[in-house]
Write a protein that holds these residues in place. Sequence first.
Motif, PDB file in Angstrom:
ATOM      1  N   MET A   1       0.840  -1.193   0.000  1.00 13.54           N
ATOM      2  CA  MET A   1       0.000   0.000   0.000  1.00 13.54           C
ATOM      3  C   MET A   1       0.880   1.250   0.000  1.00 13.54           C
ATOM      4  SD  MET A   1      -2.735   1.360   2.860  1.00 13.54           S
ATOM      5  CE  MET A   1      -3.765  -0.108   2.693  1.00 13.54           C
ATOM      6  N   ILE A   2       0.569   2.171  -0.886  1.00  9.28           N
ATOM      7  CA  ILE A   2       1.295   3.435  -0.922  1.00  9.28           C
ATOM      8  C   ILE A   2       0.571   4.434  -0.023  1.00  9.28           C
ATOM      9  CG2 ILE A   2       1.983   5.377  -2.390  1.00  9.28           C
ATOM     10  CD1 ILE A   2       2.284   3.383  -4.672  1.00  9.28           C
ATOM     11  N   GLN A   3       1.331   5.095   0.854  1.00  7.15           N
ATOM     12  CA  GLN A   3       0.793   6.095   1.761  1.00  7.15           C
ATOM     13  C   GLN A   3       1.472   7.437   1.516  1.00  7.15           C
ATOM     14  OE1 GLN A   3       1.824   3.576   5.319  1.00  7.15           O
ATOM     15  NE2 GLN A   3      -0.222   4.195   5.979  1.00  7.15           N
ATOM     16  N   ILE A   4       0.718   8.515   1.724  1.00  3.59           N
ATOM     17  CA  ILE A   4       1.251   9.869   1.657  1.00  3.59           C
ATOM     18  C   ILE A   4       1.004  10.511   3.011  1.00  3.59           C
ATOM     19  CG2 ILE A   4       1.225  12.065   0.438  1.00  3.59           C
ATOM     20  CD1 ILE A   4      -0.120  10.583  -1.908  1.00  3.59           C
ATOM     21  N   LEU A   5       2.080  10.853   3.715  1.00  6.49           N
ATOM     22  CA  LEU A   5       1.989  11.357   5.079  1.00  6.49           C
ATOM     23  C   LEU A   5       2.437  12.811   5.122  1.00  6.49           C
ATOM     24  CD1 LEU A   5       3.700   8.279   6.798  1.00  6.49           C
ATOM     25  CD2 LEU A   5       1.263   8.612   6.357  1.00  6.49           C
ATOM     26  N   PRO A   6       1.513  13.757   5.269  1.00  8.74           N
ATOM     27  CA  PRO A   6       1.911  15.166   5.323  1.00  8.74           C
ATOM     28  C   PRO A   6       2.736  15.466   6.569  1.00  8.74           C
ATOM     29  CG  PRO A   6      -0.457  14.918   4.911  1.00  8.74           C
ATOM     30  CD  PRO A   6       0.058  13.574   5.325  1.00  8.74           C
ATOM     31  N   ILE A   7       3.726  16.309   6.396  1.00 12.05           N
ATOM     32  CA  ILE A   7       4.541  16.768   7.522  1.00 12.05           C
ATOM     33  C   ILE A   7       4.040  18.156   7.897  1.00 12.05           C
ATOM     34  CG2 ILE A   7       6.861  17.382   8.315  1.00 12.05           C
ATOM     35  CD1 ILE A   7       7.952  15.311   6.373  1.00 12.05           C
ATOM     36  N   ALA A   8       3.215  18.208   8.916  1.00 10.17           N
ATOM     37  CA  ALA A   8       2.650  19.477   9.366  1.00 10.17           C
ATOM     38  C   ALA A   8       3.548  20.088  10.441  1.00 10.17           C
ATOM     39  CB  ALA A   8       1.238  19.263   9.898  1.00 10.17           C
ATOM     40  N   PRO A  36      13.306   3.632   6.454  1.00  6.53           N
ATOM     41  CA  PRO A  36      14.045   3.212   5.255  1.00  6.53           C
ATOM     42  C   PRO A  36      13.074   2.833   4.131  1.00  6.53           C
ATOM     43  CG  PRO A  36      15.023   2.236   7.213  1.00  6.53           C
ATOM     44  CD  PRO A  36      13.745   2.894   7.656  1.00  6.53           C
ATOM     45  N   GLY A  37      13.378   3.301   2.929  1.00  5.00           N
ATOM     46  CA  GLY A  37      12.516   3.048   1.793  1.00  5.00           C
ATOM     47  C   GLY A  37      11.531   4.166   1.515  1.00  5.00           C
ATOM     48  N   ASP A  38      11.360   5.087   2.480  1.00  4.84           N
ATOM     49  CA  ASP A  38      10.472   6.226   2.265  1.00  4.84           C
ATOM     50  C   ASP A  38      11.107   7.234   1.312  1.00  4.84           C
ATOM     51  OD1 ASP A  38       8.693   5.164   4.066  1.00  4.84           O
ATOM     52  OD2 ASP A  38       9.162   6.572   5.688  1.00  4.84           O
ATOM     53  N   VAL A  39      10.261   8.065   0.726  1.00  7.73           N
ATOM     54  CA  VAL A  39      10.723   9.204  -0.063  1.00  7.73           C
ATOM     55  C   VAL A  39      10.231  10.472   0.624  1.00  7.73           C
ATOM     56  CG1 VAL A  39      10.758  10.367  -2.298  1.00  7.73           C
ATOM     57  CG2 VAL A  39      10.581   7.861  -2.195  1.00  7.73           C
ATOM     58  N   LEU A  40      11.143  11.372   0.922  1.00 10.09           N
ATOM     59  CA  LEU A  40      10.793  12.666   1.508  1.00 10.09           C
ATOM     60  C   LEU A  40      10.637  13.667   0.372  1.00 10.09           C
ATOM     61  CD1 LEU A  40      10.425  14.589   3.915  1.00 10.09           C
ATOM     62  CD2 LEU A  40      12.917  14.821   4.014  1.00 10.09           C
ATOM     63  N   VAL A  41       9.441  14.221   0.230  1.00 16.88           N
ATOM     64  CA  VAL A  41       9.159  15.187  -0.832  1.00 16.88           C
ATOM     65  C   VAL A  41       9.042  16.573  -0.203  1.00 16.88           C
ATOM     66  CG1 VAL A  41       7.645  15.820  -2.742  1.00 16.88           C
ATOM     67  CG2 VAL A  41       7.956  13.404  -2.140  1.00 16.88           C
ATOM     68  N   VAL A  42       9.776  17.528  -0.749  1.00 14.63           N
ATOM     69  CA  VAL A  42       9.844  18.876  -0.200  1.00 14.63           C
ATOM     70  C   VAL A  42       9.532  19.865  -1.312  1.00 14.63           C
ATOM     71  CG1 VAL A  42      11.308  20.544   1.016  1.00 14.63           C
ATOM     72  CG2 VAL A  42      11.661  18.089   1.379  1.00 14.63           C
ATOM     73  N   THR A  43       8.703  20.851  -1.038  1.00  5.26           N
ATOM     74  CA  THR A  43       8.372  21.823  -2.067  1.00  5.26           C
ATOM     75  C   THR A  43       9.559  22.737  -2.362  1.00  5.26           C
ATOM     76  OG1 THR A  43       7.501  23.429  -0.476  1.00  5.26           O
ATOM     77  CG2 THR A  43       5.942  21.862  -1.427  1.00  5.26           C
ATOM     78  N   VAL A 175      16.367  15.665  -7.255  1.00  2.00           N
ATOM     79  CA  VAL A 175      16.241  14.253  -6.865  1.00  2.00           C
ATOM     80  C   VAL A 175      17.550  13.788  -6.243  1.00  2.00           C
ATOM     81  CG1 VAL A 175      15.747  11.896  -7.646  1.00  2.00           C
ATOM     82  CG2 VAL A 175      14.651  13.834  -8.798  1.00  2.00           C
ATOM     83  N   ALA A 176      17.452  13.027  -5.179  1.00  2.00           N
ATOM     84  CA  ALA A 176      18.629  12.405  -4.561  1.00  2.00           C
ATOM     85  C   ALA A 176      18.230  11.055  -3.979  1.00  2.00           C
ATOM     86  CB  ALA A 176      19.212  13.292  -3.458  1.00  2.00           C
ATOM     87  N   GLY A 177      19.087  10.064  -4.138  1.00  2.00           N
ATOM     88  CA  GLY A 177      18.906   8.785  -3.471  1.00  2.00           C
ATOM     89  C   GLY A 177      17.888   7.854  -4.074  1.00  2.00           C
ATOM     90  N   MET A 178      17.461   8.102  -5.311  1.00  2.00           N
ATOM     91  CA  MET A 178      16.484   7.222  -5.949  1.00  2.00           C
ATOM     92  C   MET A 178      16.601   7.381  -7.456  1.00  2.00           C
ATOM     93  SD  MET A 178      12.833   9.261  -5.560  1.00  2.00           S
ATOM     94  CE  MET A 178      12.063   8.374  -6.918  1.00  2.00           C
ATOM     95  N   PRO A 179      16.091   6.406  -8.218  1.00  2.00           N
ATOM     96  CA  PRO A 179      16.067   6.599  -9.673  1.00  2.00           C
ATOM     97  C   PRO A 179      15.049   7.662 -10.040  1.00  2.00           C
ATOM     98  CG  PRO A 179      14.941   4.574  -9.078  1.00  2.00           C
ATOM     99  CD  PRO A 179      15.574   5.080  -7.821  1.00  2.00           C
ATOM    100  N   ALA A 180      15.429   8.565 -10.921  1.00  2.00           N
ATOM    101  CA  ALA A 180      14.474   9.551 -11.423  1.00  2.00           C
ATOM    102  C   ALA A 180      13.617   8.948 -12.520  1.00  2.00           C
ATOM    103  CB  ALA A 180      15.212  10.778 -11.941  1.00  2.00           C
ATOM    104  N   MET A 181      14.208   8.001 -13.272  1.00  2.00           N
ATOM    105  CA  MET A 181      13.515   7.306 -14.347  1.00  2.00           C
ATOM    106  C   MET A 181      13.523   5.808 -14.071  1.00  2.00           C
ATOM    107  SD  MET A 181      12.629   9.690 -16.550  1.00  2.00           S
ATOM    108  CE  MET A 181      12.196   8.683 -17.976  1.00  2.00           C
ATOM    109  N   LEU A 182      12.414   5.161 -14.372  1.00  2.00           N
ATOM    110  CA  LEU A 182      12.328   3.708 -14.266  1.00  2.00           C
ATOM    111  C   LEU A 182      12.262   3.143 -15.683  1.00  2.00           C
ATOM    112  CD1 LEU A 182      12.054   1.144 -12.590  1.00  2.00           C
ATOM    113  CD2 LEU A 182       9.578   1.536 -12.523  1.00  2.00           C
ATOM    114  N   ASP A 183      13.399   2.675 -16.153  1.00  2.00           N
ATOM    115  CA  ASP A 183      13.505   2.193 -17.534  1.00  2.00           C
ATOM    116  C   ASP A 183      13.035   0.741 -17.604  1.00  2.00           C
ATOM    117  OD1 ASP A 183      14.149   1.625 -20.131  1.00  2.00           O
ATOM    118  OD2 ASP A 183      16.217   2.342 -20.016  1.00  2.00           O
ATOM    119  N   GLY A 228       5.844   3.131   0.829  1.00  2.00           N
ATOM    120  CA  GLY A 228       5.281   1.928   0.232  1.00  2.00           C
ATOM    121  C   GLY A 228       5.713   1.683  -1.194  1.00  2.00           C
ATOM    122  N   LEU A 229       6.633   2.497  -1.692  1.00  2.00           N
ATOM    123  CA  LEU A 229       7.133   2.293  -3.048  1.00  2.00           C
ATOM    124  C   LEU A 229       8.217   1.221  -3.052  1.00  2.00           C
ATOM    125  CD1 LEU A 229       7.514   6.014  -4.158  1.00  2.00           C
ATOM    126  CD2 LEU A 229       5.682   4.448  -4.806  1.00  2.00           C
TER     127      LEU A 229
END
Length: 251
Positions: A1-8, A36-43, A175-183, A228-229
Motif C-alpha cells: 500500500m502506498i501512503q502519503i503522510l503530510p509533515i505538518a 528506510p525506503g520512504d521518499v521525503l518530498v519537499v516543495t 532528486v537524490a537517493g532514488m532513480p528519477a527514471m524507471l527504464d 510503500g514504493l
Amino acid sequence: MIQILPIAGLPEIRPGDPLSQMLASRCMENDTRLLPGDVLVVTQKIVSKAEDRFVDPASISASPEAIALAGEVGKDAALVELVLRESSAVVRKGPGILITRHRLGHVMANAGIDASNIGAGNGDRLLLLPKDPDASAQQIADACEAVLGFSPAVVISDSFGRPWRMGTVNVAIGVAGMPAMLDQRGDVDRDGRTMQVTNVAVADAVAGAAGLAMGEGAEGIAACIVRGLALRGEAQTSHAIVRPVAEDLFR
C-alpha cells in the motif's frame, strides 16, 4: 500500500534557516517518522526561501531586450529581465504568457519565478528556483542520515503546467537517493511481449502523488513522506528526466 503522510507543523521558512536539519528533526517524530525506503518530498518554495533566492524587482535594471519582450507579453519589465537571466532560451511567448527553457533545462512558465505564498512581509519580492535543486535534495538526505542513521530518497517538487493539458501538476526538479527514471525497456509485459519504449518518470510520479497532500501552498503543507514504493535502479538526479534539446520535436 502506498501512503502519503503530510509533515505538518513546519514554521514559516526564512532565509538562512537550517531547513535540512529542521526537516530531519521533524522526521524523527512518531507521526511522521521517516523509515528506510520512504521518499521525503519537499516543495521548491521552502528550499528557495531557506537559500534566500528572493529578489526585489525594484533593484533590477531591465535590458532593452527585456523591455521589448515585456511589451509583447504584457508583463513587468523587471520580471522579464529576471526570467531572461534565469533562462537559456525563450520557447514560446504571447499575451500574458512567457515560456522559457530554464538554465537547469526545465521548460516552464516565467522560469519558475513566483510571488505567491512566499511569506508575509516580503512585499513585492520575487522568489527564484534553487540554484541547484539536486544538491539541495542531497543536503536534505545527508542531514536525515546524520539524525536517523540512513539516507532517504529526497524529491524537491514544483508545480508545472503542460502544453497540451489544462492545469498544473507537481514534478521533480531535484532528486537524490532514488532513480528519477524507471527504464522498463526490455522487460516483458503480462502478455509476454518485450516492452520497447516504456520509460517511467518515477520521480515525477512521486512528486505528483505528494502534491495531492501538499496542495498549492495555501494548505500550509510544504513537505510529506511517500511510503510503500518498491523503487529499483540506481540513484539519478533530475537531469535524467529533462529531455535533451536535440530530442525536442516541438520546438
